[in-house]
Design an enzyme around this catalytic site. Structure first.
Site, short mmCIF file in Angstrom:
data_model
loop_
_atom_site.label_atom_id
_atom_site.label_comp_id
_atom_site.label_asym_id
_atom_site.label_seq_id
_atom_site.Cartn_x
_atom_site.Cartn_y
_atom_site.Cartn_z
N ARG A 22 -15.56 -3.70 1.31
CA ARG A 22 -15.19 -3.89 -0.10
C ARG A 22 -16.04 -3.01 -1.02
O ARG A 22 -16.46 -3.43 -2.10
CB ARG A 22 -15.30 -5.37 -0.49
CG ARG A 22 -14.19 -6.22 0.11
CD ARG A 22 -14.30 -7.67 -0.29
NE ARG A 22 -15.47 -8.30 0.30
CZ ARG A 22 -16.04 -9.41 -0.14
NH1 ARG A 22 -15.56 -10.03 -1.19
NH2 ARG A 22 -17.10 -9.91 0.45
N LYS A 25 -14.64 -2.60 -4.58
CA LYS A 25 -14.86 -3.80 -5.40
C LYS A 25 -16.27 -3.77 -6.00
O LYS A 25 -16.45 -3.92 -7.20
CB LYS A 25 -14.69 -5.05 -4.53
CG LYS A 25 -15.05 -6.35 -5.22
CD LYS A 25 -15.12 -7.48 -4.21
CE LYS A 25 -15.49 -8.79 -4.87
NZ LYS A 25 -14.43 -9.29 -5.75
N GLY A 451 -7.19 -26.90 -12.12
CA GLY A 451 -7.92 -27.41 -10.96
C GLY A 451 -9.31 -26.86 -10.80
O GLY A 451 -10.28 -27.60 -10.84
N SER A 452 -9.42 -25.56 -10.61
CA SER A 452 -10.76 -25.02 -10.35
C SER A 452 -11.49 -24.76 -11.65
O SER A 452 -10.89 -24.43 -12.68
CB SER A 452 -10.67 -23.74 -9.54
OG SER A 452 -9.92 -22.78 -10.23
N GLU A 503 -13.03 -28.21 -7.83
CA GLU A 503 -12.88 -27.47 -6.57
C GLU A 503 -14.10 -26.63 -6.14
O GLU A 503 -13.94 -25.56 -5.56
CB GLU A 503 -11.64 -26.55 -6.62
CG GLU A 503 -10.35 -27.31 -6.95
CD GLU A 503 -9.12 -26.39 -7.05
OE1 GLU A 503 -9.09 -25.32 -6.43
OE2 GLU A 503 -8.17 -26.79 -7.77
N GLU A 624 6.92 -16.03 -4.82
CA GLU A 624 6.50 -14.84 -4.09
C GLU A 624 7.27 -14.61 -2.80
O GLU A 624 7.59 -13.48 -2.45
CB GLU A 624 5.01 -15.01 -3.78
CG GLU A 624 4.40 -13.95 -2.94
CD GLU A 624 2.92 -14.30 -2.73
OE1 GLU A 624 2.29 -14.82 -3.65
OE2 GLU A 624 2.44 -14.07 -1.62
N GLU A 684 2.62 -20.37 -15.28
CA GLU A 684 1.97 -19.26 -15.95
C GLU A 684 2.89 -18.75 -17.06
O GLU A 684 4.08 -18.60 -16.84
CB GLU A 684 1.72 -18.17 -14.91
CG GLU A 684 0.92 -17.00 -15.41
CD GLU A 684 1.76 -15.77 -15.59
OE1 GLU A 684 2.72 -15.57 -14.85
OE2 GLU A 684 1.46 -15.01 -16.52
N HIS A 713 -6.60 -14.63 -16.47
CA HIS A 713 -6.87 -13.39 -15.72
C HIS A 713 -7.71 -12.41 -16.51
O HIS A 713 -8.06 -11.35 -16.02
CB HIS A 713 -5.55 -12.73 -15.29
CG HIS A 713 -4.76 -13.60 -14.37
ND1 HIS A 713 -3.68 -14.34 -14.81
CD2 HIS A 713 -4.92 -13.89 -13.06
CE1 HIS A 713 -3.21 -15.03 -13.79
NE2 HIS A 713 -3.93 -14.77 -12.72
N1 GLN Z 1 -5.69 -25.46 -8.24
C1 GLN Z 1 -5.85 -24.06 -8.07
C2 GLN Z 1 -6.99 -23.57 -8.95
O1 GLN Z 1 -7.14 -24.06 -10.00
C3 GLN Z 1 -4.60 -23.30 -8.43
C4 GLN Z 1 -4.79 -21.81 -8.32
C5 GLN Z 1 -3.53 -20.97 -8.35
O2 GLN Z 1 -2.52 -21.34 -8.81
N2 GLN Z 1 -3.62 -19.77 -7.87
O3 GLN Z 1 -7.74 -22.70 -8.58
#
Ligand code: GLN
Ligand code: ZN
Length: 775
Positions: A22, A25, A451-452, A503, A624, A684, A713
């Site tokens: 990486r 990155k 969530g996270s 998370e 996707e 989103e 993002h």
């Molecule tokens: N619960 C996940 C988070 O909050 C959802 C992430 C996602 O949709 N890519 O990280």
């Protein structure tokens, strides 16, 4: 153009760009952090390109025959084309010099935004987990060849003694993937500008010719899909127009047009007639077009057979691939030359299996990552006689895989075999809604997160130490609990309504489950690019799936014990687990999905029994995996929606099932979103300014909906006014009783500072919106 260098007998459509370690990155992120300057970043990128070329030469690709692709990009291949053809939206004008060219910092600003300046929208690249940046094209876009780092990269390699094959996203795909700019009038389509863009590509090709490039590869995956707003017939006409023009240019390299990800179908003939020298077919996902047999492929046209899967990690069945190759040769006729390649670029797979010494040897022997795939391409080009050992090894792998322990587990098979309709259905929504209103005390426009929470260095360190055994189980538990305490306290302080545990225990939302389910293996170094500098490490789903013990219950219940507010449990859905893993290719995906769903169903039951009243099952990848061909949609939506329902339908009426989806043209899957039958769906929406909301309203979607208002993002903090504005737009189409207020996605890639500020504004915006609703 009369004469050209023969096409290499064996090649690959592209190679991982991020570096085996990486490197890209690290280099890019240290530039963003201000630790290095543009000159240092440029030098690191140059060194990486040289290393990758050396690596490919070591794997047997020739240095002189254009078999080594030159496909470097600092962030994204679509953005890199946009920057070179001058297709940068007006809001970035001040970042461009008099020629229209962006410097490195400017290029990254277009990708990531800055202050109030929103970046380009980001969405998924075909049916992969890679995200590209969506160009904004209007009548005002001044197409021009403003800079040519792609040509410079060719020259740099040539000076180093390697004649590469430059790879660019082709003009048709570029415009198909673009959206109309804000300035564009109604009814405008980016494709309206195809002739102007083609003219710039013609100049671009001339620049490559002048630099001495014998071949240029134009990637046109757009040609394999029939999900565009134009018909296949119109697409065929476009192919004729664009490629006849480009092939007719006097100064140009030989042209190789690659059509990865599915079958080329009716777009084959116009391409074959256009005068381009080579056409790349995906023979893993696609097939030999009917028209190959009848086409006049004499003289220059050469067909490149994509026989080695660029999108998955299993070793190729060389006998089957050889058979396809023989069929293609037969159809193409003796006049045509047929070369061997990968089906897609290899940037979807990690570098090498050699970097995974910890994987069980048996599983390892079944795998081929990018480097091993180069060997497979070469073996196929050599044929079963000259590469007898490789073909023999491929047969041995197949036999070994079929009989291996864990590939077929009787108890798992019995359970999926016993499923009936009732296992996929909950009570009707009004019944559930009433039960949930009674059970949960939520305000209008409830606020929540996806969530996270930000993953701090401390959290990552604790996880790493636990993995290495440097801290005890108790110490790890204490570290995670401390983080949960912090996240719960922060959410209470911010005034959010439905809390999450954050998370912290998850390195990745799929890998975490993969690590805790049977039938999966995880890699140590198997990184693949997700977007920009972001990489993921897909797990390998190799056998029948089951859940040995509860996975998330301890974290959710601990969080719930720290607050009086409701805490939402957090699971990753079956479709997403499949989409973001490398999945076994020896049975239909739907079958595998049901196995994963049953494991999750047990987890839902355990969470519910432990008192968790809201459970979110994330399906960000639902869109996707949507096939690129419409005729396959129904079947896909059927098994994917059913797998989600199987995972969640065991929940009682009072348990509120949430789901979360991201990166979509949701219009295409709106029926499926409804079919999931979740009580609340977050999607989103911020970057596209709530474009999805009218679709939802039109579909008469009746359950809870949370169109994301905060684009996670980007590091920028949206103001309360901006967020309220987005909520106003949402309220224009959605009933206030249905509307939830939340960010676009999880916060784990963000820092605490911007997250806290943004969530504060989000809660304030929800309050303002409530006042609007009440007024
Ligand atoms: N619960 C996940 C988070 O909050 C959802 C992430 C996602 O949709 N890519 O990280
Ligand atoms: Zn998301």
């Amino acid at each position: 153009m009369t004469q050209h260098t023969p096409f290499p007998a064996a090649t690959i459509l592209g190679y991982p760009r991020i570096g085996p370690d990486r490197e890209l990155k690290r280099a890019v992120e240290s530039f963003w952090a201000g630790r290095t300057d543009a000159a240092e970043l440029t030098a690191s990128a140059r060194a990486l390109r040289a290393d990758l070329r050396t690596r490919l030469r070591g794997l047997g690709l020739d240095a002189q025959d254009a078999s080594i692709p030159s496909d470097f990009t600092f962030y994204d291949q679509v953005l890199s084309v946009a920057a070179q053809v001058g297709a940068i939206p007006a809001r970035f004008d001040d970042l461009r010099d008099q020629n229209g060219s962006l410097d490195l910092a400017g290029y990254f600003t277009v990708a990531r935004g800055e202050g109030d300046r929103a970046p380009l929208e980001m969405t998924k690249w075909f049916d992969s987990n890679y995200h590209y940046l969506v160009p904004e094209i209007g009548p005002e876009t001044a197409f021009d060849l403003v800079e040519t780092p792609s040509v410079a990269a060719f020259t740099e390699a040539a000076e180093d003694g390697v004649i590469t094959r430059p790879v660019l996203v082709g003009p048709i795909t570029f415009l198909l993937l673009s959206k109309a700019s804000e300035a564009a009038p109604d009814g405008f389509s980016p494709l309206d500008r195809i002739d102007d863009l083609t003219a710039v590509y013609a100049r671009w090709l001339a620049a490559f010719a002048e630099a001495g490039a014998p071949w240029v590869q134009l990637d046109e995956p757009g040609l394999v899909s029939d999900t565009w707003p134009i018909s296949r017939a119109e697409l065929g006409e476009l192919v004729s127009r664009v490629y006849t023009t480009l092939a007719g240019a006097s100064e140009r390299p030989a042209l190789f047009v690659a059509a990865p990800y599915h079958r080329l179908g009716s777009a084959f003939t116009p391409l074959a007639r256009s005068g381009v020298e080579a056409i790349g077919l995906d023979l893993v996902r696609g097939d030999v077009p009917d028209d190959v047999a009848g086409a006049d492929l004499s003289g220059v046209t050469l067909v490149v057979a994509g026989l080695v899967d660029g999108h998955n990690v299993w070793r190729t069945d060389l006998d089957a691939a050889h058979e396809k190759l023989t069929a293609l040769r037969g159809a193409a006729g003796p006049e045509a030359t047929v070369a061997v390649s990968t089906s897609t670029s290899l940037f979807h797979v990690p570098h090498t299996v050699a970097d995974e010494p910890q994987l069980p040897a048996q599983l390892r022997s079944w795998l081929a990552f990018a480097d091993e795939k180069v060997g497979e391409v070469r073996a196929l080009a050599a044929g079963p006689e000259r590469a007898a050992d490789a073909f023999e090894a491929s047969r041995a792998v197949r036999a070994n895989r079929a009989g291996a322990e864990g590939v077929t587990v009787p108890v798992v098979r019995e359970r999926t075999g016993r499923l009936s309709k009732a296992d996929f259905a909950r009570s009707d929504y009004p019944t559930r809604q009433a039960a949930q209103r009674a059970a949960l005390d939520l305000p209008e426009l409830p606020t929540t997160t996806i969530g996270s929470f930000p993953q701090t260095a401390e959290v990552r360190r604790a996880r790493a130490k636990a993995r290495r055994g440097d801290i005890t189980g108790e110490e790890y538990l204490a570290a995670m609990r401390a983080e949960i305490d912090r996240v719960i306290a922060l959410q209470e302080e911010l005034g959010l309504d439905v809390l999450v545990h954050g998370e912290p225990e998850r390195n990745d939302m799929v890998q975490y489950f993969a690590e805790n389910l049977d039938g999966f293996a995880v890699t140590q170094n198997g990184w693949v690019q997700s977007y920009g500098s972001r990489c993921t490490r897909p797990s390998i789903l190799w056998g029948d799936v089951s859940r040995p013990e509860p996975i998330t219950v301890q974290w959710s219940t601990y969080a719930a014990s720290r607050t009086d507010k409701p805490v939402k449990g957090m699971l990753t859905g079956p479709v997403t687990i499949l989409a973001w893993s490398f999945v076994r290719d020896d049975q239909p995906l739907g079958e595998t999905a049901n196995q994963v769903a049953l494991a999750l169903r047990d987890e839902v039951a355990d969470l519910e029994a432990a008192g968790i009243g809201l459970i979110q099952v994330d399906e960000p990848a639902l869109r996707e995996l949507l096939p690129l061909r419409q005729e396959e949609h129904e079947d896909y939506l059927d098994w994917s929606v059913n797998a989600f329902r199987l995972a969640t339908a065991g929940a009682g009426d009072a348990t509120q099932v949430h789901t979360h989806l991201c990166y979509s043209e949701f219009g295409e899957v709106i029926g499926a979103i409804d079919g999931l039958d979740a009580d609340v769906t977050s999607v989103e929406a911020a970057r596209s300014k709530m474009e999805i909301v009218p679709d939802i309203a039109d579909s008469s979607f009746a359950r809870g909906i949370g169109p994301g208002v905060y684009d996670i993002h980007s590091p920028r903090v949206p103001s309360t006014a901006e967020l309220t504005g987005l909520l106003r737009i949402a309220l224009g189409s959605v009933d206030p009783h249905q509307l939830w207020v939340n960010p676009d996605c999880g916060l784990k890639t963000r820092g605490y500072e911007e997250t806290t500020a943004s969530l504060r504004n989000l809660v304030a915006a929800a309050r303002e919106a409530r006042a609007i609703v009440q007024a």
